[in-house]
Design an enzyme around this catalytic site. Structure first.
Site, short mmCIF file in Angstrom:
data_model
loop_
_atom_site.label_atom_id
_atom_site.label_comp_id
_atom_site.label_asym_id
_atom_site.label_seq_id
_atom_site.Cartn_x
_atom_site.Cartn_y
_atom_site.Cartn_z
N ASP A 15 0.82 -1.22 0.00
CA ASP A 15 0.00 0.00 0.00
C ASP A 15 0.85 1.27 0.00
OD1 ASP A 15 -2.40 -1.59 0.30
OD2 ASP A 15 -1.86 -1.82 2.40
N LYS A 18 2.27 2.26 -4.96
CA LYS A 18 2.96 1.74 -6.15
C LYS A 18 2.15 1.96 -7.41
CE LYS A 18 3.30 -2.47 -4.54
NZ LYS A 18 2.70 -2.25 -3.21
N ALA A 41 -4.32 -7.85 -4.22
CA ALA A 41 -3.49 -6.64 -4.30
C ALA A 41 -4.19 -5.63 -5.19
CB ALA A 41 -2.11 -6.99 -4.89
N THR A 44 -4.24 1.76 -7.26
CA THR A 44 -5.13 2.84 -7.63
C THR A 44 -4.36 3.85 -8.46
OG1 THR A 44 -6.44 2.56 -5.62
CG2 THR A 44 -6.68 4.64 -6.80
N THR A 131 -7.50 -11.61 2.92
CA THR A 131 -8.67 -11.04 2.25
C THR A 131 -9.72 -12.10 1.95
OG1 THR A 131 -7.61 -11.34 0.10
CG2 THR A 131 -7.32 -9.20 1.19
N ARG A 145 1.78 -29.39 -5.76
CA ARG A 145 1.67 -29.94 -7.12
C ARG A 145 0.29 -30.50 -7.42
NH1 ARG A 145 6.87 -33.32 -5.76
NH2 ARG A 145 5.64 -33.23 -3.85
N ALA A 301 -7.40 -0.47 -1.30
CA ALA A 301 -7.97 -0.28 -2.64
C ALA A 301 -8.90 -1.42 -3.02
CB ALA A 301 -6.85 -0.14 -3.67
N VAL A 302 -8.61 -2.62 -2.51
CA VAL A 302 -9.42 -3.80 -2.86
C VAL A 302 -10.49 -4.06 -1.82
CG1 VAL A 302 -9.35 -6.30 -3.21
CG2 VAL A 302 -7.57 -4.85 -4.21
N THR A 303 -10.13 -4.03 -0.53
CA THR A 303 -11.04 -4.44 0.53
C THR A 303 -11.73 -3.29 1.23
OG1 THR A 303 -9.30 -4.37 2.22
CG2 THR A 303 -9.57 -6.43 0.98
N ARG A 305 -10.57 -1.90 3.79
CA ARG A 305 -10.20 -1.97 5.21
C ARG A 305 -9.35 -0.77 5.61
NH1 ARG A 305 -7.57 -7.80 6.20
NH2 ARG A 305 -6.50 -7.24 4.27
#
Length: 446
Positions: A15, A18, A41, A44, A131, A145, A301-303, A305
């Site tokens: 966060d 980037k 991830a 924004t 998340t 595997r 940006a995603v959650t 939170r």
């Protein structure tokens, strides 16, 4: 001749802003390749006031003519990917012939989310703060595997058999351990077979594509997700992500050899934030923390939170520079500190009465850290005279802000190349030496 490549990654717990930085830098590169993580991830990017939230798709897609590659180190949720592509198309972004997905990337399926959500909420389990999007279980299947790759997703026979067998196993586990309702393998197959048809035009041997680009003299930026202190090997374990977020992940996550990676650029906020559980030595628990959260809009940006906020941690930053071989630093959100008249900085730790600048591997040691703070003069004033927002040159910054940045550079082990003074593309200071390096990367060998 140095390879025309750069890894851009988070130097803290993610966060760090980037999204804006990789967007600003992407104008210098032919290709932007994402090498780790999943749709947990978020980047924004704000362009001319227009907001783009990217979860899986690399920011290069926002630059006409710049190819965007999702590498083999990423775990791909097909539904999240198609939703994001549809949203980009609605915003006028042309993805056709510009966006590519590795045929070797692993796929997230509904049972990964079922297992993670149930496990994270199980009584007595240490909460990691995930998340619950299936990222960890998908990487678990990859490492044991038993995963499904994108190339397998496109094969109906393999897909049907895999889903049937996996559901039999996962439903049994989920019922026995968490009393979860079983998933229907037939319904899942039909849904993901349709998704496979929609994803097929984007799929390619991206390792070959990237190496061909380098041989042709083109430049590549490797885009990291999360941050160094969330790396599965080098982060604050177990409160970490499930992939290699450090510079080393760029090679394993894209299929480009380590000798072809030219430089590492670490992105750090002028302070520190962290989402979820885990130790945070410099966390601020008073009104100043709330102020920074509000001014920095520190929400995932995603959650969505709220992020925990703390003062800049120099031992953490030095560790990050060591792990990544960081040559350059980009400092973001300097403007968030504009109202402060004093800015504390952590210069060392005190653990069990002893002073150290080394981050302990043991999470219990991290939790017992007492940060040693040095208070620097802030540039906050009652008027806007001390503001850094919108400043375009280093010389134009308030003197106290310049001293803060010089101290950060001297203590971090890397050179400051860029400073972000706002959320938009053009609210950025690019220092001359860094600009010259980018120019060489963009033009040399052509």
């Amino acid at each position: 001749m140095q390879a025309k490549t750069a890894v851009v990654l988070g130097a803290q717990w993610g966060d760090e802003g980037k999204g804006k930085i990789v967007d600003v830098l992407s104008g210098r590169f032919s290709v932007v390749a994402r090498y780790a993580g999943g749709h947990n991830a978020g980047h924004t990017v704000i362009i001319d006031g227009k907001k783009f939230v990217l979860q899986l798709v690399p920011c290069g897609v926002l630059r006409p003519g710049c190819r965007a590659v999702i590498g083999n180190g990423v775990v791909l949720d097909p539904m999240a990917f198609l939703t994001e592509v549809a949203r980009l198309k609605e915003l006028g972004v042309n993805v056709a012939g510009q966006l590519f997905v590795s045929d070797r990337a692993h796929v997230i399926l509904p049972y990964h989310r079922m297992i993670e959500l149930a496990s994270e909420n199980a009584p007595g389990r240490m909460k990691i703060g995930t998340t619950s999007r299936g990222i960890g279980p998908a990487y678990e299947d990859k490492m044991k595997r038993g995963g499904l790759r994108v190339v397998d997703l496109l094969n109906p026979e393999i897909l049907r058999t895999h889903i049937k067998n996996a559901c039999q196993e996962k439903n049994t586990i989920a019922k026995a351990l968490f009393a979860s309702e079983p998933l229907d393998p037939n319904k899942m197959y039909e849904e993901y077979a349709r998704a496979a048809d929609a994803i097929a035009p984007f799929v390619a041997d991206t390792s070959r594509m990237l190496n061909d680009a380098l041989r042709a003299g083109e430049s590549i930026m490797f885009e990291g997700a999360q941050g160094t202190l969330l790396d599965i090997d080098h982060g604050t374990y177990p409160f970490v992500t499930s992939s290699s977020a450090t510079a080393g992940g760029a090679a394993t996550g894209t299929g480009v050899g380590p000798t072809k990676i030219g430089t590492a650029i670490g992105v750090t906020k002028a302070y520190v934030t962290r989402v979820g559980e885990g130790p945070f030595p410099t966390e601020i628990h008073d009104a100043q923390g709330e102020l920074i959260r509000a001014r920095g809009q520190e929400y995932g940006a995603v959650t969505g939170r709220p992020r925990r906020c703390g003062w800049l941690d120099l031992p953490l930053l030095r560790y990050s520079s060591q792990i990544n071989g960081t040559e350059w630093l980009v400092v973001t959100k300097l403007d968030v500190l504009d109202t402060l008249k004093e800015v504390p900085v952590c210069t060392a730790y005190r653990i069990d009465g002893k002073t150290t600048d080394t981050i302990p591997a043991d999470v219990r040691g991290l939790e017992s850290i007492e940060p040693i703070l040095t208070t620097m003069k802030g540039w906050g004033l009652d008027s806007n005279d001390g503001a850094t927002e919108n400043v375009r040159t280093f010389e134009g910054l308030p003197s106290a802000a310049k001293e803060y940045l010089k101290f950060l550079e001297a203590e971090s082990g890397a050179k400051i190349g860029m400073i972000s003074t706002g959320s938009d593309r053009d609210q950025t200071i690019v220092l001359p030496e860094f600009a010259a390096m980018l120019d060489r990367m963009s033009t040399s060998g052509k």
